[in-house]
Design a protein around this motif. Sequence first.
Motif, PDB file in Angstrom:
ATOM      1  N   GLY A  39      96.283  94.309  45.423  1.00 24.29           N
ATOM      2  CA  GLY A  39      97.276  93.374  45.612  1.00 24.29           C
ATOM      3  C   GLY A  39      97.266  92.464  44.203  1.00 24.29           C
ATOM      4  N   GLY A  40      96.783  93.050  43.251  1.00 22.68           N
ATOM      5  CA  GLY A  40      96.618  92.080  42.053  1.00 22.68           C
ATOM      6  C   GLY A  40      95.316  91.425  42.016  1.00 22.68           C
ATOM      7  N   LYS A  41      94.549  91.619  42.992  1.00 23.01           N
ATOM      8  CA  LYS A  41      93.344  90.599  42.914  1.00 23.01           C
ATOM      9  C   LYS A  41      92.592  90.892  41.775  1.00 23.01           C
ATOM     10  CE  LYS A  41      89.393  89.934  45.976  1.00 23.01           C
ATOM     11  NZ  LYS A  41      88.604  90.298  47.149  1.00 23.01           N
ATOM     12  N   PHE A  42      92.459  91.930  41.031  1.00 21.00           N
ATOM     13  CA  PHE A  42      91.643  92.103  39.901  1.00 21.00           C
ATOM     14  C   PHE A  42      92.345  92.365  38.642  1.00 21.00           C
ATOM     15  CE2 PHE A  42      89.284  93.571  43.638  1.00 21.00           C
ATOM     16  CZ  PHE A  42      88.261  92.730  43.474  1.00 21.00           C
ATOM     17  N   ALA A  43      93.589  91.904  38.667  1.00 25.39           N
ATOM     18  CA  ALA A  43      94.522  92.005  37.614  1.00 25.39           C
ATOM     19  C   ALA A  43      94.337  91.524  36.259  1.00 25.39           C
ATOM     20  CB  ALA A  43      95.866  91.264  37.856  1.00 25.39           C
ATOM     21  N   GLY A  44      93.320  90.849  36.016  1.00 23.42           N
ATOM     22  CA  GLY A  44      92.723  90.282  34.793  1.00 23.42           C
ATOM     23  C   GLY A  44      91.807  91.415  34.224  1.00 23.42           C
ATOM     24  N   GLN A  45      90.939  91.528  35.122  1.00 24.55           N
ATOM     25  CA  GLN A  45      89.901  92.566  34.645  1.00 24.55           C
ATOM     26  C   GLN A  45      90.534  93.879  34.350  1.00 24.55           C
ATOM     27  OE1 GLN A  45      89.747  90.649  37.352  1.00 24.55           O
ATOM     28  NE2 GLN A  45      87.616  90.079  37.634  1.00 24.55           N
ATOM     29  N   VAL A  46      91.661  94.383  35.222  1.00 20.79           N
ATOM     30  CA  VAL A  46      92.247  95.477  34.944  1.00 20.79           C
ATOM     31  C   VAL A  46      93.180  95.671  33.660  1.00 20.79           C
ATOM     32  CG1 VAL A  46      94.317  97.379  35.710  1.00 20.79           C
ATOM     33  CG2 VAL A  46      92.742  96.255  37.219  1.00 20.79           C
ATOM     34  N   ASP A  47      93.807  94.377  33.300  1.00 24.94           N
ATOM     35  CA  ASP A  47      94.521  94.365  32.142  1.00 24.94           C
ATOM     36  C   ASP A  47      93.348  94.329  30.874  1.00 24.94           C
ATOM     37  OD1 ASP A  47      96.858  94.256  33.392  1.00 24.94           O
ATOM     38  OD2 ASP A  47      97.024  91.869  33.038  1.00 24.94           O
ATOM     39  N   LYS A  48      92.175  93.813  31.060  1.00 25.00           N
ATOM     40  CA  LYS A  48      91.087  93.993  29.792  1.00 25.00           C
ATOM     41  C   LYS A  48      90.938  95.355  29.616  1.00 25.00           C
ATOM     42  CE  LYS A  48      88.492  89.702  29.745  1.00 25.00           C
ATOM     43  NZ  LYS A  48      87.296  88.924  30.190  1.00 25.00           N
ATOM     44  N   GLY A  49      90.649  96.071  30.962  1.00 22.35           N
ATOM     45  CA  GLY A  49      90.114  97.670  30.826  1.00 22.35           C
ATOM     46  C   GLY A  49      91.368  98.218  30.038  1.00 22.35           C
ATOM     47  N   GLN A  50      92.586  97.918  30.212  1.00 21.81           N
ATOM     48  CA  GLN A  50      93.615  98.953  29.805  1.00 21.81           C
ATOM     49  C   GLN A  50      93.763  98.566  28.524  1.00 21.81           C
ATOM     50  OE1 GLN A  50      96.743  97.066  32.702  1.00 21.81           O
ATOM     51  NE2 GLN A  50      97.489  99.321  33.186  1.00 21.81           N
ATOM     52  N   SER A  51      93.594  97.254  28.050  1.00 17.31           N
ATOM     53  CA  SER A  51      93.715  96.874  26.534  1.00 17.31           C
ATOM     54  C   SER A  51      92.718  97.579  25.731  1.00 17.31           C
ATOM     55  CB  SER A  51      93.642  95.234  26.401  1.00 17.31           C
ATOM     56  OG  SER A  51      93.594  94.974  25.201  1.00 17.31           O
ATOM     57  N   ALA A  52      91.296  97.433  26.432  1.00 14.82           N
ATOM     58  CA  ALA A  52      90.121  98.132  25.639  1.00 14.82           C
ATOM     59  C   ALA A  52      90.316  99.716  25.485  1.00 14.82           C
ATOM     60  CB  ALA A  52      89.070  97.659  26.241  1.00 14.82           C
ATOM     61  N   ALA A  53      90.903 100.204  26.595  1.00 16.58           N
ATOM     62  CA  ALA A  53      91.167 101.754  26.511  1.00 16.58           C
ATOM     63  C   ALA A  53      92.280 102.200  25.345  1.00 16.58           C
ATOM     64  CB  ALA A  53      91.484 102.444  27.700  1.00 16.58           C
ATOM     65  N   SER A  54      93.125 101.215  25.492  1.00 16.92           N
ATOM     66  CA  SER A  54      94.327 101.476  24.353  1.00 16.92           C
ATOM     67  C   SER A  54      93.740 101.114  23.045  1.00 16.92           C
ATOM     68  CB  SER A  54      95.450 100.558  24.828  1.00 16.92           C
ATOM     69  OG  SER A  54      96.421 100.635  23.914  1.00 16.92           O
ATOM     70  N   ASP A  55      92.794 100.297  22.713  1.00 21.05           N
ATOM     71  CA  ASP A  55      92.415  99.885  21.446  1.00 21.05           C
ATOM     72  C   ASP A  55      91.592 101.335  20.971  1.00 21.05           C
ATOM     73  OD1 ASP A  55      93.759  97.676  21.289  1.00 21.05           O
ATOM     74  OD2 ASP A  55      92.002  96.432  21.842  1.00 21.05           O
ATOM     75  N   TYR A  56      90.825 101.762  21.910  1.00 19.78           N
ATOM     76  CA  TYR A  56      89.775 102.851  21.643  1.00 19.78           C
ATOM     77  C   TYR A  56      90.720 104.023  21.304  1.00 19.78           C
ATOM     78  CZ  TYR A  56      85.976 106.260  21.891  1.00 19.78           C
ATOM     79  OH  TYR A  56      85.053 106.898  21.557  1.00 19.78           O
ATOM     80  N   VAL A  57      91.824 104.213  22.075  1.00 21.85           N
ATOM     81  CA  VAL A  57      92.568 105.351  21.628  1.00 21.85           C
ATOM     82  C   VAL A  57      93.349 105.106  20.195  1.00 21.85           C
ATOM     83  CG1 VAL A  57      94.754 106.594  22.582  1.00 21.85           C
ATOM     84  CG2 VAL A  57      92.923 106.151  24.057  1.00 21.85           C
ATOM     85  N   ASP A  58      93.787 104.113  19.773  1.00 17.16           N
ATOM     86  CA  ASP A  58      94.331 103.787  18.778  1.00 17.16           C
ATOM     87  C   ASP A  58      93.231 103.894  17.524  1.00 17.16           C
ATOM     88  OD1 ASP A  58      97.004 103.183  19.795  1.00 17.16           O
ATOM     89  OD2 ASP A  58      96.452 100.831  19.814  1.00 17.16           O
ATOM     90  N   LYS A  59      92.072 103.482  17.901  1.00 13.40           N
ATOM     91  CA  LYS A  59      90.976 103.835  16.779  1.00 13.40           C
ATOM     92  C   LYS A  59      90.638 105.320  16.567  1.00 13.40           C
ATOM     93  CE  LYS A  59      86.169 102.767  15.890  1.00 13.40           C
ATOM     94  NZ  LYS A  59      85.282 103.867  16.244  1.00 13.40           N
ATOM     95  N   MET A  60      90.628 106.198  17.591  1.00 11.73           N
ATOM     96  CA  MET A  60      90.528 107.551  17.812  1.00 11.73           C
ATOM     97  C   MET A  60      91.701 108.300  16.939  1.00 11.73           C
ATOM     98  SD  MET A  60      88.971 109.082  21.068  1.00 11.73           S
ATOM     99  CE  MET A  60      90.291 108.473  22.187  1.00 11.73           C
ATOM    100  N   ASP A  61      92.851 107.829  16.998  1.00 14.84           N
ATOM    101  CA  ASP A  61      94.107 108.068  16.227  1.00 14.84           C
ATOM    102  C   ASP A  61      93.990 108.109  14.853  1.00 14.84           C
ATOM    103  OD1 ASP A  61      95.346 109.606  18.296  1.00 14.84           O
ATOM    104  OD2 ASP A  61      96.820 107.824  18.688  1.00 14.84           O
ATOM    105  N   ASP A  62      93.490 106.747  14.609  1.00 10.51           N
ATOM    106  CA  ASP A  62      93.344 106.323  13.015  1.00 10.51           C
ATOM    107  C   ASP A  62      92.342 107.276  12.555  1.00 10.51           C
ATOM    108  OD1 ASP A  62      95.360 104.391  13.241  1.00 10.51           O
ATOM    109  OD2 ASP A  62      93.956 102.605  13.631  1.00 10.51           O
ATOM    110  N   ASP A  63      91.331 107.311  13.061  1.00  5.78           N
ATOM    111  CA  ASP A  63      90.140 108.224  12.507  1.00  5.78           C
ATOM    112  C   ASP A  63      90.405 109.735  12.344  1.00  5.78           C
ATOM    113  OD1 ASP A  63      88.570 105.990  12.709  1.00  5.78           O
ATOM    114  OD2 ASP A  63      87.334 106.437  14.391  1.00  5.78           O
ATOM    115  N   SER A  64      91.337 110.147  13.135  1.00  4.52           N
ATOM    116  CA  SER A  64      91.561 111.439  13.082  1.00  4.52           C
ATOM    117  C   SER A  64      92.753 111.855  11.979  1.00  4.52           C
ATOM    118  CB  SER A  64      92.256 112.225  14.568  1.00  4.52           C
ATOM    119  OG  SER A  64      93.416 111.558  14.809  1.00  4.52           O
TER     120      SER A  64
END
Length: 66
Positions: A39-64
């Motif tokens: 019910g969106g109770k943890f939306a802020g934490q979920v958004d942080k996790g999504q952002s961190a994961a996206s940034d990590y994937v971008d970093k991996m793409d840049d490194d490769s």
Amino acid sequence: MGIADSFKDKAEQAVDKIGGDRVKQGVEKAGDKIDEMTGGKFAGQVDKGQSAASDYVDKMDDDSNR
């Protein structure tokens, strides 16, 4: 090997196998499902996790690409 290392290894394998954009789409979809189920109770934490994961994937793409 700790749990963080295990997640990093799995993320690298996924990016290599299906590509960074598809991994990021999956992370976004999973986060949306979590928001829906909680019910969106943890939306802020979920958004942080999504952002961190996206940034990590971008970093991996840049490194490769070097």
